[in-house]
Write a protein that holds these residues in place. Structure first.
Motif, mmCIF file in Angstrom:
data_model
loop_
_atom_site.group_PDB
_atom_site.id
_atom_site.type_symbol
_atom_site.label_atom_id
_atom_site.label_comp_id
_atom_site.label_asym_id
_atom_site.label_seq_id
_atom_site.Cartn_x
_atom_site.Cartn_y
_atom_site.Cartn_z
ATOM 1 N N PHE A 31 23.215 -120.603 69.018
ATOM 2 C CA PHE A 31 23.793 -120.725 67.677
ATOM 3 C C PHE A 31 23.996 -119.319 67.139
ATOM 4 O O PHE A 31 23.039 -118.554 67.023
ATOM 5 N N SER A 32 25.250 -118.960 66.813
ATOM 6 C CA SER A 32 25.560 -117.578 66.445
ATOM 7 C C SER A 32 26.303 -117.482 65.123
ATOM 8 O O SER A 32 27.030 -118.399 64.721
ATOM 9 N N TYR A 33 26.135 -116.318 64.499
ATOM 10 C CA TYR A 33 26.811 -116.006 63.240
ATOM 11 C C TYR A 33 27.460 -114.635 63.365
ATOM 12 O O TYR A 33 26.795 -113.660 63.725
ATOM 13 N N GLN A 34 28.755 -114.575 63.096
ATOM 14 C CA GLN A 34 29.485 -113.310 63.180
ATOM 15 C C GLN A 34 29.339 -112.565 61.855
ATOM 16 O O GLN A 34 29.969 -112.914 60.862
ATOM 17 N N ASN A 78 26.344 -109.206 65.107
ATOM 18 C CA ASN A 78 26.245 -110.632 65.405
ATOM 19 C C ASN A 78 24.776 -111.032 65.518
ATOM 20 O O ASN A 78 23.958 -110.278 66.050
ATOM 21 N N ILE A 79 24.457 -112.203 65.000
ATOM 22 C CA ILE A 79 23.105 -112.757 65.139
ATOM 23 C C ILE A 79 23.185 -114.006 66.005
ATOM 24 O O ILE A 79 24.036 -114.869 65.776
ATOM 25 N N HIS A 114 28.482 -123.360 55.876
ATOM 26 C CA HIS A 114 27.687 -124.145 54.922
ATOM 27 C C HIS A 114 26.668 -123.205 54.301
ATOM 28 O O HIS A 114 26.124 -122.325 54.983
ATOM 29 N N ALA A 115 26.393 -123.394 53.026
ATOM 30 C CA ALA A 115 25.462 -122.506 52.316
ATOM 31 C C ALA A 115 24.091 -122.466 52.993
ATOM 32 O O ALA A 115 23.448 -121.417 53.070
ATOM 33 N N LEU A 116 23.639 -123.611 53.499
ATOM 34 C CA LEU A 116 22.329 -123.646 54.160
ATOM 35 C C LEU A 116 22.318 -122.758 55.405
ATOM 36 O O LEU A 116 21.334 -122.060 55.678
ATOM 37 N N LEU A 117 23.415 -122.792 56.152
ATOM 38 C CA LEU A 117 23.491 -121.979 57.373
ATOM 39 C C LEU A 117 23.613 -120.500 57.041
ATOM 40 O O LEU A 117 23.001 -119.653 57.698
ATOM 41 N N THR A 118 24.394 -120.184 56.012
ATOM 42 C CA THR A 118 24.541 -118.793 55.598
ATOM 43 C C THR A 118 23.215 -118.219 55.119
ATOM 44 O O THR A 118 22.830 -117.101 55.488
ATOM 45 N N ASN A 119 22.508 -118.977 54.296
ATOM 46 C CA ASN A 119 21.207 -118.520 53.797
ATOM 47 C C ASN A 119 20.218 -118.334 54.935
ATOM 48 O O ASN A 119 19.411 -117.389 54.931
ATOM 49 N N TYR A 120 20.281 -119.230 55.928
ATOM 50 C CA TYR A 120 19.391 -119.108 57.083
ATOM 51 C C TYR A 120 19.664 -117.818 57.844
ATOM 52 O O TYR A 120 18.737 -117.058 58.167
ATOM 53 N N MET A 121 20.938 -117.545 58.134
ATOM 54 C CA MET A 121 21.279 -116.331 58.870
ATOM 55 C C MET A 121 20.926 -115.079 58.077
ATOM 56 O O MET A 121 20.482 -114.071 58.646
ATOM 57 N N ASN A 122 21.084 -115.132 56.750
ATOM 58 C CA ASN A 122 20.683 -113.988 55.923
ATOM 59 C C ASN A 122 19.190 -113.724 56.028
ATOM 60 O O ASN A 122 18.736 -112.573 55.963
#
Length: 265
Positions: A31-34, A78-79, A114-122
């Motif tokens: 699961f990745s976040y750019q 990238n995370i 999604h806000a939940l996913l963004t907050n998690y990656m932050n």
């Protein structure tokens, strides 16, 4: 995610220059976040492009080539969170999630923001705290949190994440003709085609009338010759794409097969 290197469960990538890393065997769901820059992947059939602020899920047991592009003035960031089979199996047993059917999807799935996913990656961006020895429990909890959030925001992923089965026996000829340009070990090829290494070698010689090593080199060189001669590609841009590790080995094998250096074509 690579064919040979072990990985951490939470990984943070940061590059200033364009990075063409070749290929990788994705052994676990990722699961990745750019965070910044652009990430381009190719599964041998289709290209996938992800930009800043976008999420993706790379499915396990897939072969992928990729290029990392930093922004015009800045760093590529990238995370990645590795959803390993042991953690997923434990999550399944603890919370009762199971896969009800085998789902055919592309190897790379775009995940809607999604806000939940963004907050998690932050919450993962102070990366140093997760990389320190002794934080294994914290890392384990964050991986489980990622699974829970994915299931809450994308319930349809349940049948993918909790499909814990191993690859079944598939058509060898079709698979190899599609994936010969991936520079991974024979162990990986045999596993992905649902065979033991000995059965893979036996079936391979029966199918192609050649050993895997000889066939792979010949197939890669033929593809390289076509790209250089017909497409005008430079040898330095071709050798990784067709499955060679270094330019000197590629040039030597090419000249041995065709009697002329690739730069002379």
């Amino acid at each position: 995610m690579s064919d040979n290197k072990p990985v951490q469960k939470i990984s943070y990538s940061c590059y200033f220059n364009k990075t063409k890393d070749g290929e990788q065997f994705v052994s676990e769901h990722v699961f990745s976040y750019q965070v910044a820059g652009k990430f381009v992947m190719n599964d041998g059939e289709k290209e996938y492009v992800f930009h800043e602020g976008e999420f993706r899920l790379n499915k396990r047991n897939t072969l992928i080539k990729y290029i990392k592009y930093p922004p015009a003035e800045g760093e590529y960031k990238n995370i990645a969170v590795y959803l390993d089979q042991q953690t997923l199996r434990s999550f399944s047993e603890e919370y009762g999630f199971t896969s009800e059917k085998h789902v055919q999807t592309p190897p790379i799935i775009s995940i809607r923001p999604h806000a939940l996913l963004t907050n998690y990656m932050n919450s993962l961006q102070p990366y140093d705290q997760f990389a320190q020895p002794g934080n294994e429990i914290l890392v384990s909890l964050k991986v489980k949190e990622a699974i829970a959030l994915l299931l809450q925001t994308n319930p349809q992923l349940k049948d993918i994440l909790f499909d814990l089965s191993e690859p079944g026996k598939i058509d060898l000829e079709g698979f190899m003709n599609k994936n010969f340009h991936f520079n991974v070990s024979l162990d990986r090829f045999s596993y992905l085609t649902g065979r033991s290494l000995s059965t893979f070698k036996r079936d391979f010689e029966k199918t192609f009338n050649a050993s895997p090593g000889k066939w792979l080199q010949q197939k890669r060189l033929q593809e390289a010759y076509f790209r250089i001669k017909e497409k005008g590609a430079a040898p330095s841009d071709v050798y990784i794409d067709v499955g060679f590790e270094d330019l000197s080995h590629f040039s030597f094998a090419f000249k041995k097969m065709y009697g002329v250096a690739p730069s002379r074509i």
